[in-house]
Scaffold this active site. Structure first.
Site, mmCIF file in Angstrom:
data_model
loop_
_atom_site.group_PDB
_atom_site.id
_atom_site.type_symbol
_atom_site.label_atom_id
_atom_site.label_comp_id
_atom_site.label_asym_id
_atom_site.label_seq_id
_atom_site.Cartn_x
_atom_site.Cartn_y
_atom_site.Cartn_z
ATOM 1 N N GLU A 270 0.840 -1.209 0.000
ATOM 2 C CA GLU A 270 0.000 0.000 0.000
ATOM 3 C C GLU A 270 0.875 1.259 0.000
ATOM 4 O O GLU A 270 0.567 2.245 -0.665
ATOM 5 C CB GLU A 270 -0.942 0.019 1.212
ATOM 6 N N TRP A 273 1.786 1.967 -3.368
ATOM 7 C CA TRP A 273 0.743 2.636 -4.177
ATOM 8 C C TRP A 273 0.916 4.149 -4.073
ATOM 9 O O TRP A 273 0.776 4.886 -5.035
ATOM 10 C CB TRP A 273 -0.674 2.258 -3.688
ATOM 11 N N TRP A 302 -19.775 12.685 -20.071
ATOM 12 C CA TRP A 302 -20.267 12.472 -18.707
ATOM 13 C C TRP A 302 -21.625 13.151 -18.537
ATOM 14 O O TRP A 302 -21.923 14.141 -19.215
ATOM 15 C CB TRP A 302 -19.270 13.030 -17.675
ATOM 16 N N TRP A 378 -9.257 8.229 -8.054
ATOM 17 C CA TRP A 378 -10.424 8.567 -8.878
ATOM 18 C C TRP A 378 -10.297 8.022 -10.286
ATOM 19 O O TRP A 378 -11.251 7.513 -10.854
ATOM 20 C CB TRP A 378 -10.659 10.088 -8.880
HETATM 21 C C1 LIG Z 1 -11.121 7.735 -4.818
HETATM 22 C C2 LIG Z 1 -9.933 7.667 -3.878
HETATM 23 C C3 LIG Z 1 -9.369 8.847 -3.414
HETATM 24 C C4 LIG Z 1 -8.254 8.806 -2.558
HETATM 25 N N1 LIG Z 1 -7.705 9.983 -2.120
HETATM 26 C C5 LIG Z 1 -6.602 9.969 -1.327
HETATM 27 C C6 LIG Z 1 -5.998 11.176 -0.872
HETATM 28 O O1 LIG Z 1 -6.409 12.286 -1.227
HETATM 29 N N2 LIG Z 1 -4.924 11.072 -0.034
HETATM 30 C C7 LIG Z 1 -4.414 9.860 0.353
HETATM 31 O O2 LIG Z 1 -3.447 9.825 1.112
HETATM 32 N N3 LIG Z 1 -4.954 8.702 -0.093
HETATM 33 C C8 LIG Z 1 -6.024 8.714 -0.903
HETATM 34 N N4 LIG Z 1 -6.574 7.534 -1.329
HETATM 35 C C9 LIG Z 1 -5.911 6.262 -0.990
HETATM 36 C C10 LIG Z 1 -6.398 5.578 0.304
HETATM 37 O O3 LIG Z 1 -7.786 5.503 0.311
HETATM 38 C C11 LIG Z 1 -5.930 6.281 1.570
HETATM 39 O O4 LIG Z 1 -4.545 6.517 1.508
HETATM 40 C C12 LIG Z 1 -6.204 5.417 2.813
HETATM 41 O O5 LIG Z 1 -7.573 5.149 2.917
HETATM 42 C C13 LIG Z 1 -5.728 6.159 4.045
HETATM 43 O O6 LIG Z 1 -6.021 5.436 5.203
HETATM 44 P P1 LIG Z 1 -4.875 4.701 6.026
HETATM 45 O O7 LIG Z 1 -3.767 5.652 6.308
HETATM 46 O O8 LIG Z 1 -5.525 4.036 7.177
HETATM 47 O O9 LIG Z 1 -4.375 3.636 4.977
HETATM 48 P P2 LIG Z 1 -3.527 2.276 5.181
HETATM 49 O O10 LIG Z 1 -4.345 1.156 4.641
HETATM 50 O O11 LIG Z 1 -3.060 2.152 6.570
HETATM 51 O O12 LIG Z 1 -2.315 2.495 4.189
HETATM 52 C C14 LIG Z 1 -1.080 3.099 4.600
HETATM 53 C C15 LIG Z 1 -0.706 4.234 3.701
HETATM 54 O O13 LIG Z 1 -0.480 3.772 2.376
HETATM 55 C C16 LIG Z 1 -0.887 4.770 1.442
HETATM 56 N N5 LIG Z 1 -1.959 4.229 0.609
HETATM 57 C C17 LIG Z 1 -2.793 3.207 0.911
HETATM 58 N N6 LIG Z 1 -3.602 2.943 -0.120
HETATM 59 C C18 LIG Z 1 -3.292 3.822 -1.086
HETATM 60 C C19 LIG Z 1 -3.773 4.054 -2.402
HETATM 61 N N7 LIG Z 1 -4.734 3.313 -2.946
HETATM 62 N N8 LIG Z 1 -3.225 5.056 -3.113
HETATM 63 C C20 LIG Z 1 -2.219 5.804 -2.605
HETATM 64 N N9 LIG Z 1 -1.719 5.625 -1.370
HETATM 65 C C21 LIG Z 1 -2.243 4.644 -0.627
HETATM 66 C C22 LIG Z 1 -1.406 5.951 2.254
HETATM 67 O O14 LIG Z 1 -0.366 6.871 2.400
HETATM 68 C C23 LIG Z 1 -1.774 5.301 3.574
HETATM 69 O O15 LIG Z 1 -1.730 6.187 4.666
HETATM 70 C C24 LIG Z 1 -7.699 7.549 -2.187
HETATM 71 C C25 LIG Z 1 -8.280 6.367 -2.662
HETATM 72 C C26 LIG Z 1 -9.384 6.434 -3.490
HETATM 73 C C27 LIG Z 1 -9.990 5.144 -3.988
#
Ligand SMILES: Cc1cc2nc3c(=O)[nH]c(=O)nc-3n(C[C@H](O)[C@H](O)[C@H](O)COP(=O)(O)OP(=O)(O)OC[C@H]3O[C@@H](n4cnc5c(N)ncnc54)[C@H](O)[C@@H]3O)c2cc1C
Length: 465
Positions: A270, A273, A302, A378
């Site tokens: 993650e 990502w 759209w 997105w």
């Molecule tokens: C439509 C959409 C919009 C999003 N917008 C953002 C945003 O503006 N900022 C943001 O930080 N994340 C975004 N994400 C990715 C992800 O949803 C969040 O990083 C995550 O939910 C944050 O919660 P966590 O720290 O508990 O994640 P954890 O599951 O604990 O993951 C750890 C870290 O990994 C990174 N990460 C995890 N998944 C993703 C991912 N899919 N893409 C990029 N980084 C990821 C983040 O930095 C996160 O804090 C988005 C995802 C989607 C589907």
């Protein structure tokens, strides 16, 4: 004397620009409050409130090292305005050495280029670091030296390149007191729109505490729990990472030290990502211009029905999992990743609204808002981005509920109107439809019809190319 300009790196630990500057001589810090610039970037009050909290904490941490912090307010939405203030402040404090950690977005890059030009012209020195990433831009490349556009091979290459211990910078030492004094008078707090915002870990100390707890108690089960939004199964470190109150290297290394498990492997994936989307933004800067990654969708037709858009924004679509997500976003300034995907896919595929509208709505509410991750998420959801799977990946809100919120625990937490219903009723259109709930709206669109309209629209678009 050296000035360190803080931007998305609001911490003293393992901050490359700060730690290298301080190693070479006396240092003071600068931060610019740029409300007009943030308005232009679509930020709401949640991100600003989180930032100011982290900033206040940074000022206090810096004072323990005798490093003053000067906070300046900038009026104007142009990057030139920031450049002028930085140069003026340097001149006021007889400083011609500037250090900062690079930001990668288009306007930020242009701003830094202009600043570099002006500073060097007047005999100043600039030291710039790649601190926000594990891998510097351009360092993860295909065999033919091109950027990766698909996540899995990017991740494979990144993991093969990772030195087991990712390098951290020198440790910060306490310096002699300077004649310059901190000026925090511009730090006027912002009230967040989301009442529960401050439950998230924001400052360095909160983020480190959360990391310790997550690594010890949650990491092992991350793979199993991360997709269930009713559980506290993810790290919730996204706000701290987006503000830089936590170092990505420190996070990676702390996780790396934990015993091997599937949870650890998935968590690191993650983090990659995050890395992947930042590299995409750097290599394909059009994503900063609201353009689709897949060019063929630039002219996609759209739907611009505002009633549908508004219902989605307010959590009033009649689809419980979607509405719960959108209400969580407003309540907390954060949303669970699984639900972000469901809500994003609902808006773009089932309501056929442009991903740019969803991107803007999330930018406004998310305290962890980050252009690269938000745009990546997105575009993934609307099939206009880097995802290798074509447009016919369409999540059904019903089967997603059945799989990831089978008891409806998450839904009921945010939609009290549905409190009396069982998971079975919340994951079936037919069953839910039979119960008219107090104040809960009817479905704004039939799922099967919406799904078919989506497939038809994408097919038509493909054929017209
Ligand atoms: C439509 C959409 C919009 C999003 N917008 C953002 C945003 O503006 N900022 C943001 O930080 N994340 C975004 N994400 C990715 C992800 O949803 C969040 O990083 C995550 O939910 C944050 O919660 P966590 O720290 O508990 O994640 P954890 O599951 O604990 O993951 C750890 C870290 O990994 C990174 N990460 C995890 N998944 C993703 C991912 N899919 N893409 C990029 N980084 C990821 C983040 O930095 C996160 O804090 C988005 C995802 C989607 C589907």
């Amino acid at each position: 004397m050296r000035c360190v300009w803080f931007r998305e790196d609001l911490r003293v630990d393992d901050n490359l620009a700060l730690n290298y500057a301080a190693q070479s001589g006396p240092v003071w810090g600068l931060f610019l409050i740029t409300h007009d610039w943030w308005d232009r970037h679509g930020w709401g009050s949640n991100k600003r409130a989180a930032l100011f909290t982290a900033l206040e904490s940074l000022a206090s941490d810096l004072s323990n090292f005798n490093i003053p912090l000067i906070i300046k307010n900038v009026t104007g939405a142009l990057y030139h305005d920031q450049v002028e203030i930085v140069l003026q402040t340097l001149a006021t404090h007889h400083t011609n050495m500037l250090y900062f950690n690079r930001q990668y977005e288009l306007h930020e890059t242009d701003r830094d280029r202009l600043l570099a030009k002006k500073l060097l012209k007047q005999g100043g020195h600039l030291h710039v670091f790649d601190d926000l990433l594990l891998y510097p831009p351009g360092s993860i490349r295909t065999a033919s030296n091109t950027p990766f556009t698909v996540f899995t091979p990017f991740k494979k290459k990144a993991l093969a390149s990772v030195d087991q211990k990712i390098m951290q910078g020198p440790k910060l030492k306490k310096q002699q007191e300077l004649a310059i004094k901190s000026d925090l008078s511009s730090l006027v707090k912002v009230k967040p729109d989301s009442p529960d915002l401050f439950k998230l870990p924001i400052t360095t100390i909160q983020a480190k505490k959360r990391l310790e707890f997550f690594a010890e108690e949650k990491l092992h089960h991350y793979e199993l729990h991360r997709n269930f939004p009713c559980l506290d199964g993810t790290s919730k470190l996204s706000v701290a990472l987006s503000l830089g109150s936590l170092s990505i290297r420190q996070l990676w290394n702390d996780i790396e030290r934990q015993p091997d498990s599937l949870g650890k492997e998935t968590y690191q994936s993650e983090l990659l990502w995050r890395e992947f989307y930042k590299h995409i933004l750097i290599d394909f800067p059009d994503v900063c211009r609201y353009k689709p990654f897949k060019k063929q969708y630039e002219l996609f037709d759209w739907n611009d029905n505002n009633v549908l858009l508004q219902a989605w924004k307010e959590g009033l679509t009649g689809y419980p999992i979607v509405d719960a997500g959108m209400r969580q976003l407003r309540q907390e300034g954060w949303m669970h990743n699984r639900v972000r995907m469901i809500c994003a896919m609902f808006l773009t595929k089932l309501l056929l609204q442009s991903w740019q509208k969803g991107e803007q709505e999330f930018a406004y509410w998310l305290a962890d808002y980050d252009l690269a991750a938000n745009n990546g998420g997105w575009q993934w959801s609307s099939s206009t981005g880097t995802d290798a799977v074509p447009y016919f990946r369409i999540f059904s809100p019903w089967s997603q509920t059945e799989r990831f919120d089978p008891d409806g625990e998450y839904i009921k937490r945010y939609i009290p109107e549905l409190e009396s219903l069982s998971g079975l009723h919340l994951s079936s259109a037919e069953k839910l439809g039979k119960f008219s709930q107090k104040g809960y709206p009817k479905m704004i669109k039939d799922y099967h019809q919406a799904r078919q309209e989506c497939l038809d629209a994408f097919k038509k678009h493909e054929q017209s190319r």
